[in-house]
Design a protein around this motif. Structure first.
Motif, PDB file in Angstrom:
ATOM      1  N   LYS A  18      -2.082  37.542  90.299  1.00 12.57           N
ATOM      2  CA  LYS A  18      -1.703  38.062  88.979  1.00 12.57           C
ATOM      3  C   LYS A  18      -2.679  39.147  88.514  1.00 12.57           C
ATOM      4  O   LYS A  18      -2.275  40.147  87.906  1.00 12.57           O
TER       5      LYS A  18
ATOM      6  N   GLU B  54      -6.618  31.645  85.465  1.00 10.50           N
ATOM      7  CA  GLU B  54      -5.580  32.613  85.120  1.00 10.50           C
ATOM      8  C   GLU B  54      -6.070  33.524  83.999  1.00 10.50           C
ATOM      9  O   GLU B  54      -6.636  33.071  83.004  1.00 10.50           O
TER      10      GLU B  54
ATOM     11  N   GLU C 125      -2.726  32.234  93.267  1.00 10.24           N
ATOM     12  CA  GLU C 125      -1.771  32.959  92.422  1.00 10.24           C
ATOM     13  C   GLU C 125      -2.463  33.591  91.221  1.00 10.24           C
ATOM     14  O   GLU C 125      -2.084  34.681  90.781  1.00 10.24           O
TER      15      GLU C 125
ATOM     16  N   GLU D 217       9.027  34.322  98.587  1.00 11.57           N
ATOM     17  CA  GLU D 217       9.194  33.761  97.245  1.00 11.57           C
ATOM     18  C   GLU D 217       8.132  34.302  96.287  1.00 11.57           C
ATOM     19  O   GLU D 217       8.430  34.679  95.149  1.00 11.57           O
ATOM     20  N   ILE D 218       6.878  34.368  96.759  1.00  9.52           N
ATOM     21  CA  ILE D 218       5.795  34.892  95.932  1.00  9.52           C
ATOM     22  C   ILE D 218       6.040  36.356  95.575  1.00  9.52           C
ATOM     23  O   ILE D 218       5.842  36.789  94.440  1.00  9.52           O
ATOM     24  N   SER D 219       6.484  37.143  96.554  1.00  9.03           N
ATOM     25  CA  SER D 219       6.674  38.583  96.339  1.00  9.03           C
ATOM     26  C   SER D 219       7.784  38.890  95.342  1.00  9.03           C
ATOM     27  O   SER D 219       7.871  40.009  94.833  1.00  9.03           O
ATOM     28  N   SER D 220       8.641  37.896  95.089  1.00 11.49           N
ATOM     29  CA  SER D 220       9.734  38.108  94.132  1.00 11.49           C
ATOM     30  C   SER D 220       9.356  37.720  92.709  1.00 11.49           C
ATOM     31  O   SER D 220      10.188  37.773  91.803  1.00 11.49           O
ATOM     32  N   ARG D 221       8.074  37.370  92.489  1.00 14.70           N
ATOM     33  CA  ARG D 221       7.626  37.020  91.146  1.00 14.70           C
ATOM     34  C   ARG D 221       7.824  38.211  90.209  1.00 14.70           C
ATOM     35  O   ARG D 221       7.547  39.359  90.570  1.00 14.70           O
TER      36      ARG D 221
ATOM     37  N   ASP E  50       7.083  43.073  89.923  1.00 14.03           N
ATOM     38  CA  ASP E  50       8.166  44.071  89.885  1.00 14.03           C
ATOM     39  C   ASP E  50       7.607  45.486  89.897  1.00 14.03           C
ATOM     40  O   ASP E  50       6.700  45.819  89.128  1.00 14.03           O
TER      41      ASP E  50
ATOM     42  N   TYR F 138       6.069  39.357  87.816  1.00 13.54           N
ATOM     43  CA  TYR F 138       4.879  40.154  87.524  1.00 13.54           C
ATOM     44  C   TYR F 138       4.558  41.162  88.636  1.00 13.54           C
ATOM     45  O   TYR F 138       3.701  42.017  88.473  1.00 13.54           O
TER      46      TYR F 138
ATOM     47  N   GLU G  60      -2.587  27.362  93.256  1.00  6.47           N
ATOM     48  CA  GLU G  60      -2.599  27.928  91.903  1.00  6.47           C
ATOM     49  C   GLU G  60      -3.711  28.963  91.756  1.00  6.47           C
ATOM     50  O   GLU G  60      -3.525  30.002  91.119  1.00  6.47           O
TER      51      GLU G  60
END
Length: 274
Positions: A19, A143, A15, A70-74, A78, A76, A12
């Motif tokens: 972000k 975060e 990530e 999977e992470i790269s398709s988040r 795009d 945020y 977490e």
């Protein structure tokens, strides 16, 4: 700030760092490099050369690549160019090598901090990167939905050796149009007269073309607490520090204020190696 490196262990905290990297990348059209390092047990590393454990190694690599995909398709991420890298290497060496190979401008890492015996005996990979990296390292502790830097603290003794790291920090502040608050922390063990500190700070700042800044002298029981308390008093968004990158006995006896802040400060910390 064309390339930002974000090492990830898929936690977490990692990530949270990604972000923040995404927000900076969107603002500056930067590329993000997401790096996962597989540090395999010694016996498996030995076996790689002997080929007896290659299937297990390939399985770890395959799973790590799937998780990076999977992470790269988040959502945020795009519209942001993302490069995924999986390497078998020790964290410090792998991060350093990828930083050089890809000409990285900024490393962003997540950290949960540590304390007590764990901090003394082990330390975190984030601390080790802070200690050794020639590239600025931004450490994120939680975060941050809207990463803005209106006020940044730069704590220093304003000696000659801090001028080059400060130039790197200025690039960061210009990018975010931040106000910079320069502060020297006075403690019982590192006391200097006010006029001596003011002279050093004024001579330091005249060498740089900045207008939106303040200077402060803050008294506290130790430097680390002073930086944190001063940052709290002005509601700073981020703390900037230089690090000497000490190792071995020098590091053990002297400690590192930057690494202490990485462990204990709730606010983001950016470190710049002298």
């Amino acid at each position: 700030m064309k390339r930002i490196l974000v090492p990830t262990d898929f936690s977490e905290h990692a990530e949270d760092a990604l972000k923040v990297a995404a927000q900076i990348a969107q603002k500056n059209d930067s590329e993000i490099i997401v790096l996962h390092l597989l540090e395999l047990p010694h016996q498996m590393n030995d076996a790689i050369l002997g080929s007896t454990s290659i299937p297990e190694t390939m399985l770890f690599m395959k799973k790590a690549n799937e998780m990076l995909d999977e992470i790269s398709s988040r959502p945020y991420l795009d519209g942001i160019p993302v490069t995924e890298i999986v390497k078998i290497d020790k964290p410090i060496h792998g991060i350093t090598q990828v930083s050089k190979d890809y000409d990285v401008d900024l490393i962003i890492m997540g950290s949960h901090g540590s304390s007590g015996v764990e901090e003394l005996l082990i330390g975190s990979n984030t601390e080790k990167v802070v200690r050794n990296s020639e590239i600025p390292v931004l450490v994120i502790k939680k975060e941050i939905s809207s990463f803005k830097i209106n006020n940044i603290v730069f704590a220093s003794d304003f000696s000659e050796e801090t001028k080059k790291p400060f130039e790197k920090l200025l690039n960061f502040t210009k990018f975010f149009e931040s106000k910079i608050h320069l502060v020297t922390i006075c403690t019982p063990n590192s006391f200097k007269p006010t006029h001596v500190i003011e002279k050093a700070m004024n001579e330091f700042i005249t060498e740089f073309n900045i207008s939106d800044y303040t200077t402060h002298i803050y008294n506290d029981t130790n430097i680390e607490k002073g930086i944190i308390n001063f940052a709290n008093s002005i509601n700073a968004d981020i703390i900037g520090m230089c690090t000497h990158g000490r190792t071995g006995f020098a590091h053990f006896f002297n400690g590192s204020i930057s690494e202490g802040l990485v462990n204990h400060a709730v606010r983001p910390v950016i470190t710049l190696k002298i």
